[in-house]
Design an enzyme around this catalytic site. Structure first.
Site, PDB file in Angstrom:
ATOM      1  N   GLY A  14       0.828  -1.208   0.000  1.00 31.40           N
ATOM      2  CA  GLY A  14       0.000   0.000   0.000  1.00 31.40           C
ATOM      3  C   GLY A  14       0.857   1.251   0.000  1.00 31.40           C
ATOM      4  O   GLY A  14       1.859   1.319   0.709  1.00 31.40           O
ATOM      5  N   ARG A  75       1.124  -5.026  -5.375  1.00 28.77           N
ATOM      6  CA  ARG A  75       1.256  -6.250  -4.568  1.00 28.77           C
ATOM      7  C   ARG A  75       1.426  -7.379  -5.588  1.00 28.77           C
ATOM      8  O   ARG A  75       0.538  -7.588  -6.409  1.00 28.77           O
ATOM      9  CB  ARG A  75       0.011  -6.476  -3.718  1.00 28.77           C
ATOM     10  CG  ARG A  75      -0.332  -5.315  -2.765  1.00 28.77           C
ATOM     11  CD  ARG A  75      -1.451  -5.710  -1.824  1.00 28.77           C
ATOM     12  NE  ARG A  75      -2.109  -4.570  -1.215  1.00 28.77           N
ATOM     13  CZ  ARG A  75      -1.676  -3.920  -0.138  1.00 28.77           C
ATOM     14  NH1 ARG A  75      -0.560  -4.287   0.447  1.00 28.77           N
ATOM     15  NH2 ARG A  75      -2.353  -2.898   0.352  1.00 28.77           N
ATOM     16  N   ASP A 106       5.004  -5.042   6.112  1.00 30.35           N
ATOM     17  CA  ASP A 106       5.559  -6.361   6.453  1.00 30.35           C
ATOM     18  C   ASP A 106       5.601  -7.326   5.261  1.00 30.35           C
ATOM     19  O   ASP A 106       6.551  -8.094   5.121  1.00 30.35           O
ATOM     20  CB  ASP A 106       4.854  -6.980   7.674  1.00 30.35           C
ATOM     21  CG  ASP A 106       3.377  -7.170   7.449  1.00 30.35           C
ATOM     22  OD1 ASP A 106       2.838  -6.593   6.479  1.00 30.35           O
ATOM     23  OD2 ASP A 106       2.750  -7.893   8.246  1.00 30.35           O
ATOM     24  N   THR A 129       4.245   2.271   5.779  1.00 27.54           N
ATOM     25  CA  THR A 129       2.840   1.822   5.797  1.00 27.54           C
ATOM     26  C   THR A 129       2.061   2.738   6.735  1.00 27.54           C
ATOM     27  O   THR A 129       2.578   3.098   7.800  1.00 27.54           O
ATOM     28  CB  THR A 129       2.692   0.356   6.265  1.00 27.54           C
ATOM     29  OG1 THR A 129       1.311   0.129   6.605  1.00 27.54           O
ATOM     30  CG2 THR A 129       3.537   0.007   7.468  1.00 27.54           C
ATOM     31  N   ASP A 131      -0.256   1.844   8.501  1.00 27.42           N
ATOM     32  CA  ASP A 131      -0.774   1.044   9.628  1.00 27.42           C
ATOM     33  C   ASP A 131       0.073   1.130  10.903  1.00 27.42           C
ATOM     34  O   ASP A 131      -0.413   0.809  11.983  1.00 27.42           O
ATOM     35  CB  ASP A 131      -0.864  -0.439   9.224  1.00 27.42           C
ATOM     36  CG  ASP A 131      -1.861  -0.677   8.110  1.00 27.42           C
ATOM     37  OD1 ASP A 131      -2.582   0.263   7.745  1.00 27.42           O
ATOM     38  OD2 ASP A 131      -1.909  -1.810   7.587  1.00 27.42           O
ATOM     39  N   ASP A 133       2.252  -0.873  11.929  1.00 29.40           N
ATOM     40  CA  ASP A 133       2.207  -2.174  12.590  1.00 29.40           C
ATOM     41  C   ASP A 133       3.512  -2.964  12.462  1.00 29.40           C
ATOM     42  O   ASP A 133       3.504  -4.191  12.573  1.00 29.40           O
ATOM     43  CB  ASP A 133       1.037  -3.005  12.037  1.00 29.40           C
ATOM     44  CG  ASP A 133       1.146  -3.221  10.528  1.00 29.40           C
ATOM     45  OD1 ASP A 133       1.975  -2.550   9.881  1.00 29.40           O
ATOM     46  OD2 ASP A 133       0.405  -4.069  10.008  1.00 29.40           O
ATOM     47  N   ARG A 175      -5.782  -2.826   8.530  1.00 29.04           N
ATOM     48  CA  ARG A 175      -5.791  -4.276   8.281  1.00 29.04           C
ATOM     49  C   ARG A 175      -6.065  -5.028   9.581  1.00 29.04           C
ATOM     50  O   ARG A 175      -7.181  -5.020  10.062  1.00 29.04           O
ATOM     51  CB  ARG A 175      -4.481  -4.734   7.659  1.00 29.04           C
ATOM     52  CG  ARG A 175      -4.693  -6.000   6.824  1.00 29.04           C
ATOM     53  CD  ARG A 175      -3.399  -6.563   6.297  1.00 29.04           C
ATOM     54  NE  ARG A 175      -2.702  -5.676   5.426  1.00 29.04           N
ATOM     55  CZ  ARG A 175      -2.824  -5.666   4.100  1.00 29.04           C
ATOM     56  NH1 ARG A 175      -3.645  -6.490   3.527  1.00 29.04           N
ATOM     57  NH2 ARG A 175      -2.127  -4.844   3.368  1.00 29.04           N
TER      58      ARG A 175
HETATM   59  O1  F6P Z   1      -1.495  -1.694   4.660  1.00 28.78           O
HETATM   60  C1  F6P Z   1      -2.088  -0.493   4.370  1.00 28.78           C
HETATM   61  C2  F6P Z   1      -3.561  -0.652   4.082  1.00 28.78           C
HETATM   62  O2  F6P Z   1      -4.090   0.607   3.792  1.00 28.78           O
HETATM   63  C3  F6P Z   1      -4.375  -1.358   5.173  1.00 28.78           C
HETATM   64  O3  F6P Z   1      -4.696  -0.495   6.217  1.00 28.78           O
HETATM   65  C4  F6P Z   1      -5.548  -1.856   4.385  1.00 28.78           C
HETATM   66  O4  F6P Z   1      -6.123  -2.992   5.000  1.00 28.78           O
HETATM   67  C5  F6P Z   1      -4.935  -2.235   3.068  1.00 28.78           C
HETATM   68  O5  F6P Z   1      -3.753  -1.476   2.938  1.00 28.78           O
HETATM   69  C6  F6P Z   1      -5.830  -1.988   1.879  1.00 28.78           C
HETATM   70  O6  F6P Z   1      -5.172  -2.403   0.742  1.00 28.78           O
HETATM   71  P1  F6P Z   1      -5.677  -2.115  -0.745  1.00 28.78           P
HETATM   72  O7  F6P Z   1      -5.487  -0.660  -1.027  1.00 28.78           O
HETATM   73  O8  F6P Z   1      -4.835  -2.986  -1.590  1.00 28.78           O
HETATM   74  O9  F6P Z   1      -7.126  -2.477  -0.749  1.00 28.78           O
END
Ligand code: F6P
Length: 326
Positions: A14, A75, A106, A129, A131, A133, A175
């Site tokens: 992300g 990804r 991660d 990130t 998050d 985390d 997440r």
């Molecule tokens: O890891 C960052 C994040 O924004 C999370 O908080 C969320 O769950 C995820 O990415 C969403 O991913 P995407 O944009 O691929 O839907």
């Protein structure tokens, strides 16, 4: 270890505000030390498909203030396979890249760990990130901007909540981690914060809300982390609304607005420090480590440790949030 001449840099997973500041710092710190820098577009996907170009200092001008990532991100399922990583490594060799800086969360660092285990390429990670985390660092790039964006959104929602005597469930990102929810909740004076690290059965939430309304609260904000175990904001709101017909219950999912926008000063400065520290670490013969910040100091955390450990939530802050929301 062989002398490093050409460094590759990529953003993965992300996007997060401040990633551009990190790319700029990696590029300029490397050039300052006489290295060449190669930008890998679209993360590991671009490494597999040879989307690799040299970046000069002027390519990173005027990007420190921009959200997203100029290198783009992705990804990559293919990179999760041994064959995908072998293909990626071949492209690194073809471009004479002898070290790698990976900016991401991660999943991205797991990819870097596997690549450096299977092939002869030193990798250093930069935590990027929203998050927050990642174990071993107090902050990850993008987190500060994301919580400020979420806080401002909740402030606006509170105006409506208060004007209509409504109970709003606001879902924030994260997440399976509650860091964004906890800070946003405290900063916006939320009535309750629901996070995956601590279970709050909906019955307990109902009692808590009932008591609040008895004490003359007429509206409320409940922050729900997207990974909350009881379900998403809609599910929890429905459970509460079933029992309390008198509550005017609404749900807002903040979604991807939390990932965009110009990075805060804190994210820009932290990203600059971490990006520069990644080059320092490579020149210091370090590999398979993430650079992080603990108590305002740069630290180096082995990939294995940061990937396999779960970052603890700040219990004191959680308790404070509960006390201050009575
Ligand atoms: O890891 C960052 C994040 O924004 C999370 O908080 C969320 O769950 C995820 O990415 C969403 O991913 P995407 O944009 O691929 O839907």
């Amino acid at each position: 270890m062989a002398k490093i001449i050409n460094v590759g840099v990529l953003t993965s997973g992300g996007d997060a505000p401040g990633m551009n500041a990190a790319i700029r710092a990696v590029t300029r710190m490397a050039i300052y030390h006489g290295l060449k820098v190669y930008g890998i577009r679209h993360g590991y996907h671009g490494m597999i498909h040879d989307q690799i170009r040299e970046i000069k200092s002027h390519h990173v001008s005027n990007i420190i203030q921009r959200g997203g990532t100029i290198l783009k991100t992705a990804r990559s399922d293919e990179f999760r396979t041994v064959e995908g990583r072998a293909k990626a490594y071949e492209n690194l060799k073809r471009n004479n890249i002898d070290a790698l800086v990976v900016i991401g969360g991660d999943g991205s660092l797991t990819g870097a760990r596997l690549l450096s285990e299977e092939h002869d390429i030193p990798c250093v990670g930069v935590p990027g990130t929203i998050d927050n985390d990642l174990y071993g660092t107090d902050y990850t790039i993008g987190y500060d901007t994301a919580i400020n964006t979420a806080m401002e959104a909740v402030d606006k929602i509170r105006d409506t909540a208060s004007a209509h005597n409504r109970l709003f469930f606001v879902e924030v990102m994260g997440r399976d981690a509650g860091f964004i929810a906890l800070r946003t909740g405290i900063a916006s004076g939320a009535e309750a914060i629901l996070i995956p690290e601590r279970e709050t059965p909906s019955d307990k939430l109902k009692i808590f809300l009932e008591e609040g309304f008895k004490r003359k609260k007429t509206s409320g904000i409940i922050i729900v982390a997207e990974g909350e175990k009881e379900g998403g904001a809609y599910e929890i709101a429905n459970k509460v609304a079933e029992d309390f017909k008198e509550y005017d219950v609404k749900v807002t999912v903040l979604g991807h607005i939390q990932r965009g926008g110009s990075p805060s000063a804190y994210d820009r400065v932290t990203a600059s420090q971490l990006g520069a520290a990644a080059i320092d670490a490579l020149l210091d013969d370090q590999k398979s480590v993430m650079v992080g910040i603990v108590n305002k100091k740069i630290v180096h955390v082995p990939f294995n440790k940061t990937i396999k450990s779960r970052k603890p939530i700040n219990e004191d802050l959680l308790e404070l949030a509960e006390i201050l929301s009575i």
